[in-house]
Design a protein around this motif. Sequence first.
Motif, short mmCIF file in Angstrom:
data_model
loop_
_atom_site.label_atom_id
_atom_site.label_comp_id
_atom_site.label_asym_id
_atom_site.label_seq_id
_atom_site.Cartn_x
_atom_site.Cartn_y
_atom_site.Cartn_z
N VAL A 244 6.02 14.02 7.36
CA VAL A 244 7.30 13.52 7.84
C VAL A 244 8.09 13.00 6.64
CG1 VAL A 244 8.43 11.79 9.29
CG2 VAL A 244 6.33 12.93 10.07
N LYS A 245 9.36 13.34 6.59
CA LYS A 245 10.20 12.93 5.45
C LYS A 245 10.14 11.41 5.26
CE LYS A 245 14.84 13.44 3.53
NZ LYS A 245 16.20 14.00 3.72
N ASN A 246 9.97 11.01 4.00
CA ASN A 246 9.98 9.61 3.56
C ASN A 246 8.74 8.82 3.99
OD1 ASN A 246 12.46 10.00 2.34
ND2 ASN A 246 13.62 9.18 4.07
N ARG A 247 7.74 9.46 4.59
CA ARG A 247 6.56 8.71 5.01
C ARG A 247 5.86 8.08 3.81
NH1 ARG A 247 2.49 11.03 9.40
NH2 ARG A 247 4.20 10.24 10.69
N THR A 248 5.66 8.84 2.74
CA THR A 248 4.97 8.29 1.58
C THR A 248 5.86 7.30 0.82
OG1 THR A 248 5.56 10.29 0.34
CG2 THR A 248 3.34 10.18 1.27
N ILE A 249 7.17 7.53 0.84
CA ILE A 249 8.10 6.58 0.21
C ILE A 249 8.04 5.24 0.94
CG2 ILE A 249 10.53 6.07 -0.25
CD1 ILE A 249 10.96 9.06 -0.70
N ASP A 250 8.04 5.27 2.26
CA ASP A 250 7.94 4.04 3.03
C ASP A 250 6.62 3.32 2.74
OD1 ASP A 250 10.38 4.57 4.18
OD2 ASP A 250 9.55 5.41 6.02
N ALA A 251 5.54 4.09 2.59
CA ALA A 251 4.25 3.48 2.27
C ALA A 251 4.31 2.79 0.92
CB ALA A 251 3.16 4.55 2.27
N MET A 252 4.93 3.44 -0.07
CA MET A 252 5.05 2.84 -1.40
C MET A 252 5.85 1.54 -1.35
SD MET A 252 3.37 4.56 -3.63
CE MET A 252 4.13 3.86 -5.10
N ARG A 253 6.93 1.54 -0.61
CA ARG A 253 7.79 0.36 -0.57
C ARG A 253 7.14 -0.79 0.18
NH1 ARG A 253 13.36 3.88 -0.14
NH2 ARG A 253 13.66 4.00 -2.41
N SER B 18 -1.42 9.94 -8.17
CA SER B 18 -2.09 10.80 -7.20
C SER B 18 -2.34 12.17 -7.82
CB SER B 18 -1.23 10.96 -5.93
OG SER B 18 -0.08 11.73 -6.20
N ASP B 19 -3.08 12.99 -7.11
CA ASP B 19 -3.34 14.36 -7.57
C ASP B 19 -2.14 15.24 -7.25
OD1 ASP B 19 -4.52 16.66 -8.52
OD2 ASP B 19 -5.76 16.97 -6.75
N VAL B 20 -1.82 15.32 -5.95
CA VAL B 20 -0.65 16.12 -5.53
C VAL B 20 0.18 15.38 -4.48
CG1 VAL B 20 -1.55 18.40 -6.13
CG2 VAL B 20 -2.13 17.39 -3.90
N GLY B 21 0.09 14.05 -4.46
CA GLY B 21 0.95 13.28 -3.57
C GLY B 21 0.57 13.32 -2.10
N SER B 22 -0.71 13.56 -1.81
CA SER B 22 -1.12 13.60 -0.40
C SER B 22 -0.97 12.22 0.22
CB SER B 22 -2.58 14.05 -0.28
OG SER B 22 -3.45 13.05 -0.77
N GLN B 23 -0.88 12.20 1.54
CA GLN B 23 -0.75 10.93 2.25
C GLN B 23 -1.96 10.05 1.97
OE1 GLN B 23 0.64 11.43 6.26
NE2 GLN B 23 -0.18 9.46 6.93
N GLU B 24 -3.14 10.67 1.85
CA GLU B 24 -4.37 9.91 1.60
C GLU B 24 -4.35 9.30 0.19
OE1 GLU B 24 -4.77 12.65 4.82
OE2 GLU B 24 -4.25 13.05 2.72
N ASP B 25 -3.88 10.07 -0.78
CA ASP B 25 -3.81 9.56 -2.16
C ASP B 25 -2.84 8.38 -2.26
OD1 ASP B 25 -5.64 11.32 -3.16
OD2 ASP B 25 -4.20 12.56 -4.26
N VAL B 26 -1.69 8.54 -1.62
CA VAL B 26 -0.70 7.46 -1.67
C VAL B 26 -1.23 6.21 -0.98
CG1 VAL B 26 1.62 6.76 -0.94
CG2 VAL B 26 1.25 9.05 -1.87
N ALA B 27 -1.88 6.38 0.16
CA ALA B 27 -2.46 5.23 0.87
C ALA B 27 -3.52 4.54 0.02
CB ALA B 27 -3.06 5.68 2.20
N ALA C 247 7.34 7.31 -9.45
CA ALA C 247 6.49 8.48 -9.25
C ALA C 247 6.45 9.30 -10.53
CB ALA C 247 7.04 9.32 -8.10
N GLY C 248 5.53 10.27 -10.56
CA GLY C 248 5.45 11.24 -11.65
C GLY C 248 5.41 12.64 -11.10
N ASN C 249 5.27 13.60 -11.98
CA ASN C 249 5.34 15.00 -11.54
C ASN C 249 4.21 15.38 -10.59
OD1 ASN C 249 4.06 14.83 -14.40
ND2 ASN C 249 3.24 16.75 -13.60
N HIS C 250 3.08 14.65 -10.62
CA HIS C 250 1.98 14.94 -9.70
C HIS C 250 2.22 14.37 -8.30
CE1 HIS C 250 -1.43 16.82 -11.92
NE2 HIS C 250 -0.72 16.40 -12.96
N ASP C 251 3.10 13.41 -8.18
CA ASP C 251 3.30 12.71 -6.90
C ASP C 251 4.31 13.47 -6.05
OD1 ASP C 251 1.56 10.70 -7.94
OD2 ASP C 251 3.27 9.89 -9.07
N LEU C 252 3.90 14.66 -5.64
CA LEU C 252 4.83 15.66 -5.09
C LEU C 252 5.60 15.18 -3.87
CD1 LEU C 252 2.46 18.80 -5.19
CD2 LEU C 252 3.87 17.87 -7.02
#
Length: 222
Positions: free
Chosen positions: A64-73, A8-17, A39-44
Amino acid sequence: MVHGGDFSDVGSQEDVASFCEWIRKIRNSHNIPEVAVIAGNHDLSLDYSFYDDAYVRFGCQRLVKNRTIDAMRSCCMYLDHQGVVTDSALKVYGSPYQPEFYSWAFNLPRGTTKGGCREKWASMPKAAIDVLLTHGPPMGHGDWVFNHKQERERFGCPDLLDFVEAYPPKVHVFGHIHEGHGVTFNGKSLFVNASSMNEHYNALNVHVPIIIDIPISGGASE
Protein backbone atom coordinates in the motif's frame (compact mmCIF):
# COMPACT_ATOMS: atom_id res chain seq x y z
CA MET A 1 21.78 10.33 15.82
CA VAL A 2 21.57 10.17 12.03
CA HIS A 3 21.39 7.31 9.52
CA GLY A 4 22.33 7.74 5.85
CA GLY A 5 20.14 5.05 4.31
CA ASP A 6 20.38 1.46 3.06
CA PHE A 7 18.94 0.05 6.26
CA SER A 8 17.20 -2.73 4.31
CA ASP A 9 17.94 -5.21 1.55
CA VAL A 10 15.17 -4.22 -0.86
CA GLY A 11 12.81 -2.18 1.31
CA SER A 12 10.44 -4.98 2.27
CA GLN A 13 7.80 -4.27 4.87
CA GLU A 14 9.53 -6.78 7.17
CA ASP A 15 12.93 -5.09 6.78
CA VAL A 16 11.50 -1.66 7.49
CA ALA A 17 9.62 -2.94 10.55
CA SER A 18 12.82 -4.57 11.84
CA PHE A 19 14.78 -1.34 11.36
CA CYS A 20 12.11 0.67 13.16
CA GLU A 21 12.25 -1.75 16.09
CA TRP A 22 16.04 -1.42 16.17
CA ILE A 23 15.76 2.39 16.19
CA ARG A 24 13.33 2.25 19.13
CA LYS A 25 15.63 -0.05 21.08
CA ILE A 26 18.67 2.14 20.40
CA ARG A 27 16.79 5.27 21.44
CA ASN A 28 15.58 3.69 24.67
CA SER A 29 18.80 1.96 25.67
CA HIS A 30 21.06 4.95 24.92
CA ASN A 31 18.64 7.74 25.78
CA ILE A 32 18.72 9.24 22.28
CA PRO A 33 15.87 11.76 22.00
CA GLU A 34 15.97 12.33 18.23
CA VAL A 35 17.04 10.30 15.21
CA ALA A 36 17.11 11.65 11.64
CA VAL A 37 17.02 9.06 8.86
CA ILE A 38 17.02 9.11 5.07
CA ALA A 39 16.50 6.22 2.68
CA GLY A 40 19.11 4.82 0.30
CA ASN A 41 19.04 3.10 -3.05
CA HIS A 42 18.33 -0.29 -1.40
CA ASP A 43 15.26 1.02 0.45
CA LEU A 44 13.07 0.57 -2.61
CA SER A 45 9.59 0.90 -1.13
CA LEU A 46 10.34 4.39 0.20
CA ASP A 47 10.67 5.56 -3.40
CA TYR A 48 7.12 4.52 -4.17
CA SER A 49 6.90 5.68 -7.79
CA PHE A 50 9.98 3.54 -8.52
CA TYR A 51 8.84 0.62 -6.35
CA ASP A 52 5.41 0.34 -7.93
CA ASP A 53 7.08 -0.42 -11.26
CA ALA A 54 10.03 -2.44 -9.95
CA TYR A 55 8.77 -4.61 -7.06
CA VAL A 56 8.23 -7.68 -9.28
CA ARG A 57 11.77 -7.45 -10.69
CA PHE A 58 13.18 -7.43 -7.16
CA GLY A 59 10.97 -10.29 -5.98
CA CYS A 60 9.01 -8.08 -3.59
CA GLN A 61 5.35 -7.88 -2.70
CA ARG A 62 3.21 -4.96 -3.72
CA LEU A 63 2.63 -2.58 -0.83
CA VAL A 64 0.00 0.00 0.00
CA LYS A 65 1.38 3.41 -0.94
CA ASN A 66 3.24 5.16 1.91
CA ARG A 67 2.92 2.19 4.29
CA THR A 68 6.67 1.96 4.88
CA ILE A 69 7.00 5.76 4.98
CA ASP A 70 4.36 5.91 7.71
CA ALA A 71 6.22 3.19 9.60
CA MET A 72 9.47 5.17 9.39
CA ARG A 73 7.83 8.35 10.63
CA SER A 74 6.53 6.47 13.67
CA CYS A 75 10.08 5.80 14.92
CA CYS A 76 12.27 8.66 13.69
CA MET A 77 12.49 11.94 11.81
CA TYR A 78 12.30 10.48 8.31
CA LEU A 79 13.55 13.04 5.78
CA ASP A 80 12.81 12.86 2.05
CA HIS A 81 14.55 15.91 0.58
CA GLN A 82 13.41 18.03 3.47
CA GLY A 83 14.71 19.63 6.64
CA VAL A 84 14.01 19.68 10.35
CA VAL A 85 15.19 21.69 13.34
CA THR A 86 15.97 19.50 16.34
CA ASP A 87 15.02 20.29 19.92
CA SER A 88 18.60 21.51 20.44
CA ALA A 89 18.22 23.88 17.46
CA LEU A 90 20.38 21.91 15.01
CA LYS A 91 19.32 22.44 11.41
CA VAL A 92 19.31 19.07 9.66
CA TYR A 93 18.52 18.50 5.99
CA GLY A 94 18.21 15.03 4.47
CA SER A 95 17.97 13.82 0.88
CA PRO A 96 18.03 10.18 -0.29
CA TYR A 97 18.98 10.87 -3.91
CA GLN A 98 22.19 9.97 -5.71
CA PRO A 99 23.52 9.97 -9.28
CA GLU A 100 22.17 7.09 -11.35
CA PHE A 101 23.33 3.78 -9.93
CA TYR A 102 22.19 0.81 -11.99
CA SER A 103 18.41 0.31 -11.63
CA TRP A 104 17.93 1.16 -7.97
CA ALA A 105 15.78 3.63 -6.07
CA PHE A 106 16.24 7.40 -5.80
CA ASN A 107 18.35 7.63 -8.97
CA LEU A 108 18.86 10.94 -10.74
CA PRO A 109 20.66 11.71 -14.01
CA ARG A 110 24.05 13.27 -13.50
CA GLY A 111 24.66 16.87 -14.44
CA THR A 112 22.37 19.55 -15.79
CA THR A 113 19.67 17.31 -17.29
CA LYS A 114 16.20 18.51 -16.31
CA GLY A 115 15.25 16.74 -13.10
CA GLY A 116 18.87 15.76 -12.57
CA CYS A 117 21.37 16.07 -9.76
CA ARG A 118 22.30 19.72 -10.18
CA GLU A 119 18.65 20.80 -10.17
CA LYS A 120 17.86 18.62 -7.15
CA TRP A 121 20.77 19.94 -5.06
CA ALA A 122 19.97 23.51 -6.07
CA SER A 123 16.55 23.09 -4.44
CA MET A 124 18.14 22.51 -1.01
CA PRO A 125 18.31 25.46 1.43
CA LYS A 126 21.02 28.03 0.76
CA ALA A 127 20.92 29.14 4.41
CA ALA A 128 23.26 27.56 6.93
CA ILE A 129 22.77 23.81 7.49
CA ASP A 130 24.33 22.21 10.54
CA VAL A 131 24.03 18.62 9.33
CA LEU A 132 23.49 17.71 5.69
CA LEU A 133 22.49 14.08 5.26
CA THR A 134 22.65 12.57 1.76
CA HIS A 135 22.87 8.96 0.70
CA GLY A 136 25.77 9.43 -1.69
CA PRO A 137 29.00 11.41 -1.30
CA PRO A 138 30.17 14.54 -3.05
CA MET A 139 33.06 14.10 -5.47
CA GLY A 140 36.38 13.79 -3.68
CA HIS A 141 35.15 12.88 -0.19
CA GLY A 142 34.79 9.24 0.84
CA ASP A 143 34.00 8.21 -2.74
CA TRP A 144 36.81 5.86 -3.82
CA VAL A 145 35.60 2.61 -5.41
CA PHE A 146 37.40 -0.30 -7.02
CA ASN A 147 36.44 -0.77 -10.69
CA HIS A 148 36.35 -4.06 -12.57
CA LYS A 149 40.15 -3.84 -13.01
CA GLN A 150 40.54 -3.38 -9.24
CA GLU A 151 41.73 0.17 -9.84
CA ARG A 152 40.52 2.97 -7.61
CA GLU A 153 38.30 5.66 -9.09
CA ARG A 154 36.11 8.38 -7.63
CA PHE A 155 32.37 7.89 -7.80
CA GLY A 156 31.03 10.95 -5.94
CA CYS A 157 28.71 13.60 -7.34
CA PRO A 158 30.44 16.73 -8.70
CA ASP A 159 27.17 18.66 -8.59
CA LEU A 160 26.78 17.88 -4.89
CA LEU A 161 30.38 19.00 -4.35
CA ASP A 162 29.60 22.32 -6.03
CA PHE A 163 26.65 22.82 -3.68
CA VAL A 164 28.46 22.00 -0.43
CA GLU A 165 31.40 24.20 -1.41
CA ALA A 166 29.08 27.10 -2.20
CA TYR A 167 26.87 26.57 0.88
CA PRO A 168 29.04 24.62 3.35
CA PRO A 169 27.27 22.68 6.12
CA LYS A 170 29.09 22.12 9.39
CA VAL A 171 28.88 18.38 8.83
CA HIS A 172 27.98 16.35 5.75
CA VAL A 173 27.09 12.72 6.49
CA PHE A 174 26.61 10.10 3.77
CA GLY A 175 27.29 6.45 2.89
CA HIS A 176 26.55 4.50 -0.31
CA ILE A 177 30.23 4.04 -1.23
CA HIS A 178 31.19 1.32 1.23
CA GLU A 179 34.93 1.48 0.52
CA GLY A 180 34.97 5.19 1.45
CA HIS A 181 34.27 4.86 5.19
CA GLY A 182 36.00 7.60 7.15
CA VAL A 183 36.29 11.35 7.63
CA THR A 184 37.70 14.22 5.57
CA PHE A 185 37.79 17.99 6.13
CA ASN A 186 38.09 20.79 3.58
CA GLY A 187 38.58 23.66 6.02
CA LYS A 188 34.86 24.48 6.21
CA SER A 189 32.92 21.22 6.44
CA LEU A 190 33.51 17.85 8.04
CA PHE A 191 32.64 15.03 5.62
CA VAL A 192 31.68 11.69 7.16
CA ASN A 193 31.24 8.50 5.16
CA ALA A 194 29.44 6.47 7.82
CA SER A 195 29.03 3.21 5.86
CA SER A 196 28.82 0.33 8.31
CA MET A 197 29.50 -2.43 5.76
CA ASN A 198 32.44 -2.93 3.45
CA GLU A 199 32.12 -3.51 -0.29
CA HIS A 200 31.46 -7.22 0.37
CA TYR A 201 28.44 -6.36 2.57
CA ASN A 202 30.33 -7.53 5.66
CA ALA A 203 29.59 -5.52 8.79
CA LEU A 204 31.41 -7.58 11.40
CA ASN A 205 34.39 -5.70 12.91
CA VAL A 206 34.97 -3.86 9.66
CA HIS A 207 33.84 -0.23 9.98
CA VAL A 208 33.68 1.26 13.44
CA PRO A 209 30.87 3.73 14.26
CA ILE A 210 31.80 7.39 13.83
CA ILE A 211 30.87 9.73 16.69
CA ILE A 212 31.29 13.49 16.36
CA ASP A 213 30.48 16.57 18.45
CA ILE A 214 28.68 19.49 16.82
CA PRO A 215 28.76 22.90 18.56
CA ILE A 216 25.32 24.32 19.27
CA SER A 217 24.19 27.67 20.63
CA GLY A 218 25.20 28.41 24.20
CA GLY A 219 28.62 26.78 23.90
CA ALA A 220 27.43 23.21 24.34
CA SER A 221 27.75 20.42 21.79
CA GLU A 222 25.61 17.57 20.53
